[in-house]
Design an enzyme around this catalytic site. Sequence first.
Site: not given
Length: 186
Positions: A41, A64, A134, A137, A160, A169
Amino acid sequence: MPEVQAVKDLDKVKIVGYLLEKTYGQQIADIWNIGLNLALRISDLLSIKFSDIQGDRLILREGKTGKLATIKLNEKARVIIERIRSERPDHVYLFQSYRNRWSFNQSPKPLSRRYVSKAISMIGEEVGLELGTHSMRKTRGYHLYKNTNDLARVMKMLRHSSEAVTLRYIGITQEDVDRDFVELEL
Protein backbone atom coordinates in the site's frame (compact mmCIF):
# COMPACT_ATOMS: atom_id res chain seq x y z
CA MET A 1 -13.88 9.24 -7.05
CA PRO A 2 -13.43 6.48 -9.66
CA GLU A 3 -11.82 3.21 -8.70
CA VAL A 4 -8.24 2.94 -9.92
CA GLN A 5 -7.16 0.15 -12.22
CA ALA A 6 -4.39 -2.35 -12.60
CA VAL A 7 -2.30 -1.75 -15.72
CA LYS A 8 -2.99 -4.94 -17.67
CA ASP A 9 -0.75 -4.18 -20.67
CA LEU A 10 2.96 -4.60 -19.85
CA ASP A 11 3.94 -2.04 -22.49
CA LYS A 12 1.74 0.53 -20.75
CA VAL A 13 3.41 -0.34 -17.43
CA LYS A 14 6.72 0.73 -18.99
CA ILE A 15 5.19 3.80 -20.62
CA VAL A 16 3.77 4.96 -17.29
CA GLY A 17 7.21 4.63 -15.67
CA TYR A 18 8.83 6.51 -18.55
CA LEU A 19 6.27 9.34 -18.44
CA LEU A 20 6.55 9.63 -14.66
CA GLU A 21 10.31 10.07 -14.96
CA LYS A 22 10.08 12.61 -17.80
CA THR A 23 7.28 14.61 -16.18
CA TYR A 24 7.94 14.31 -12.42
CA GLY A 25 11.52 13.07 -12.13
CA GLN A 26 13.46 9.98 -11.15
CA GLN A 27 12.12 9.78 -7.59
CA ILE A 28 8.49 9.38 -8.70
CA ALA A 29 9.51 6.88 -11.39
CA ASP A 30 11.39 4.95 -8.68
CA ILE A 31 8.26 4.89 -6.52
CA TRP A 32 6.32 3.43 -9.47
CA ASN A 33 8.97 0.78 -10.18
CA ILE A 34 9.51 -0.19 -6.54
CA GLY A 35 5.74 -0.14 -5.95
CA LEU A 36 5.22 -2.57 -8.83
CA ASN A 37 7.82 -4.92 -7.39
CA LEU A 38 6.81 -4.81 -3.71
CA ALA A 39 2.99 -4.65 -3.98
CA LEU A 40 2.68 -2.54 -0.84
CA ARG A 41 0.00 0.00 0.00
CA ILE A 42 1.25 3.52 -0.72
CA SER A 43 1.39 4.47 2.96
CA ASP A 44 3.66 1.49 3.65
CA LEU A 45 5.74 2.10 0.51
CA LEU A 46 6.42 5.71 1.44
CA SER A 47 7.22 4.79 5.05
CA ILE A 48 10.10 2.45 4.09
CA LYS A 49 13.29 3.40 5.90
CA PHE A 50 16.69 2.15 4.84
CA SER A 51 16.84 0.43 8.23
CA ASP A 52 13.84 -1.72 7.15
CA ILE A 53 15.98 -3.24 4.39
CA GLN A 54 18.05 -6.11 5.70
CA GLY A 55 20.16 -7.76 3.05
CA ASP A 56 17.84 -8.87 0.27
CA ARG A 57 14.68 -8.48 2.40
CA LEU A 58 12.33 -5.70 3.34
CA ILE A 59 10.81 -6.18 6.77
CA LEU A 60 8.10 -3.82 7.93
CA ARG A 61 4.86 -3.77 9.86
CA GLU A 62 1.93 -2.80 7.64
CA GLY A 63 0.15 0.30 8.83
CA LYS A 64 -3.37 -0.77 7.85
CA THR A 65 -3.36 -4.36 9.07
CA GLY A 66 -0.52 -4.46 11.58
CA LYS A 67 0.74 -7.60 9.82
CA LEU A 68 4.47 -8.13 9.46
CA ALA A 69 5.47 -8.06 5.79
CA THR A 70 8.70 -9.86 4.95
CA ILE A 71 9.39 -9.35 1.27
CA LYS A 72 12.33 -10.79 -0.64
CA LEU A 73 13.62 -8.08 -2.95
CA ASN A 74 13.98 -8.98 -6.60
CA GLU A 75 16.92 -7.78 -8.70
CA LYS A 76 15.15 -4.71 -10.10
CA ALA A 77 14.11 -3.53 -6.62
CA ARG A 78 17.60 -4.13 -5.18
CA VAL A 79 19.28 -2.17 -7.99
CA ILE A 80 16.95 0.82 -7.54
CA ILE A 81 17.32 0.76 -3.75
CA GLU A 82 21.12 0.58 -3.95
CA ARG A 83 21.22 3.46 -6.45
CA ILE A 84 19.05 5.61 -4.17
CA ARG A 85 21.16 4.65 -1.14
CA SER A 86 24.39 5.59 -2.92
CA GLU A 87 22.97 8.89 -4.23
CA ARG A 88 21.42 9.87 -0.88
CA PRO A 89 23.53 8.27 1.90
CA ASP A 90 22.21 10.78 4.44
CA HIS A 91 18.54 9.90 3.87
CA VAL A 92 16.51 7.97 6.44
CA TYR A 93 13.59 7.16 4.12
CA LEU A 94 13.84 5.41 0.78
CA PHE A 95 11.58 8.08 -0.71
CA GLN A 96 12.51 11.03 1.45
CA SER A 97 11.10 14.47 0.77
CA TYR A 98 13.67 17.03 -0.29
CA ARG A 99 11.42 19.83 0.97
CA ASN A 100 12.83 19.98 4.46
CA ARG A 101 16.50 19.56 3.55
CA TRP A 102 17.07 23.27 4.12
CA SER A 103 15.30 23.26 7.49
CA PHE A 104 17.90 22.39 10.07
CA ASN A 105 15.57 21.52 12.93
CA GLN A 106 13.17 19.41 10.86
CA SER A 107 13.21 15.65 11.11
CA PRO A 108 13.27 13.76 7.79
CA LYS A 109 9.91 12.90 6.23
CA PRO A 110 8.89 10.74 3.29
CA LEU A 111 7.24 12.19 0.20
CA SER A 112 3.56 12.92 0.66
CA ARG A 113 0.95 10.48 -0.49
CA ARG A 114 -0.97 13.38 -2.07
CA TYR A 115 1.95 14.36 -4.32
CA VAL A 116 2.56 10.79 -5.48
CA SER A 117 -1.16 10.25 -6.06
CA LYS A 118 -1.43 13.40 -8.17
CA ALA A 119 1.58 12.45 -10.31
CA ILE A 120 0.33 8.93 -11.02
CA SER A 121 -3.20 10.15 -11.66
CA MET A 122 -2.03 12.79 -14.15
CA ILE A 123 0.02 10.25 -16.10
CA GLY A 124 -2.99 7.91 -16.03
CA GLU A 125 -5.04 10.59 -17.77
CA GLU A 126 -2.32 10.88 -20.38
CA VAL A 127 -2.37 7.15 -21.18
CA GLY A 128 -6.15 6.76 -20.83
CA LEU A 129 -6.29 4.77 -17.58
CA GLU A 130 -7.75 5.46 -14.15
CA LEU A 131 -4.50 5.28 -12.21
CA GLY A 132 -3.76 5.99 -8.59
CA THR A 133 -1.41 4.88 -5.86
CA HIS A 134 -3.10 1.46 -5.57
CA SER A 135 -2.49 0.79 -9.28
CA MET A 136 1.04 -0.44 -8.57
CA ARG A 137 -0.19 -3.05 -6.08
CA LYS A 138 -3.13 -4.03 -8.28
CA THR A 139 -0.88 -4.33 -11.34
CA ARG A 140 1.51 -6.68 -9.53
CA GLY A 141 -1.38 -8.83 -8.33
CA TYR A 142 -3.01 -8.91 -11.76
CA HIS A 143 0.15 -10.01 -13.56
CA LEU A 144 1.01 -12.62 -10.94
CA TYR A 145 -2.48 -14.06 -11.35
CA LYS A 146 -2.25 -14.01 -15.16
CA ASN A 147 1.16 -15.73 -15.05
CA THR A 148 0.27 -18.39 -12.49
CA ASN A 149 -3.55 -18.66 -12.32
CA ASP A 150 -2.92 -19.24 -8.62
CA LEU A 151 -5.35 -17.05 -6.70
CA ALA A 152 -4.12 -18.33 -3.32
CA ARG A 153 -0.62 -17.14 -4.19
CA VAL A 154 -1.90 -13.68 -5.17
CA MET A 155 -3.93 -13.50 -1.94
CA LYS A 156 -0.83 -14.35 0.09
CA MET A 157 1.29 -11.77 -1.72
CA LEU A 158 -1.33 -9.04 -1.18
CA ARG A 159 -2.04 -10.35 2.32
CA HIS A 160 -5.79 -10.57 1.61
CA SER A 161 -8.10 -12.95 3.45
CA SER A 162 -10.83 -13.33 0.80
CA GLU A 163 -10.71 -14.64 -2.77
CA ALA A 164 -13.59 -12.37 -3.78
CA VAL A 165 -11.74 -9.30 -2.49
CA THR A 166 -8.58 -10.32 -4.35
CA LEU A 167 -10.38 -10.94 -7.66
CA ARG A 168 -12.15 -7.59 -7.46
CA TYR A 169 -8.97 -5.85 -6.35
CA ILE A 170 -6.85 -7.05 -9.28
CA GLY A 171 -9.66 -6.37 -11.75
CA ILE A 172 -10.59 -9.88 -12.80
CA THR A 173 -14.12 -9.43 -14.12
CA GLN A 174 -16.83 -11.79 -15.29
CA GLU A 175 -15.79 -10.80 -18.82
CA ASP A 176 -12.28 -12.16 -18.12
CA VAL A 177 -13.69 -15.40 -16.72
CA ASP A 178 -15.99 -15.78 -19.77
CA ARG A 179 -13.04 -15.22 -22.12
CA ASP A 180 -11.05 -17.90 -20.28
CA PHE A 181 -13.89 -20.38 -20.81
CA VAL A 182 -14.04 -19.58 -24.53
CA GLU A 183 -10.28 -19.55 -25.13
CA LEU A 184 -9.48 -22.75 -23.23
CA GLU A 185 -10.99 -25.71 -25.01
CA LEU A 186 -10.18 -29.18 -23.74
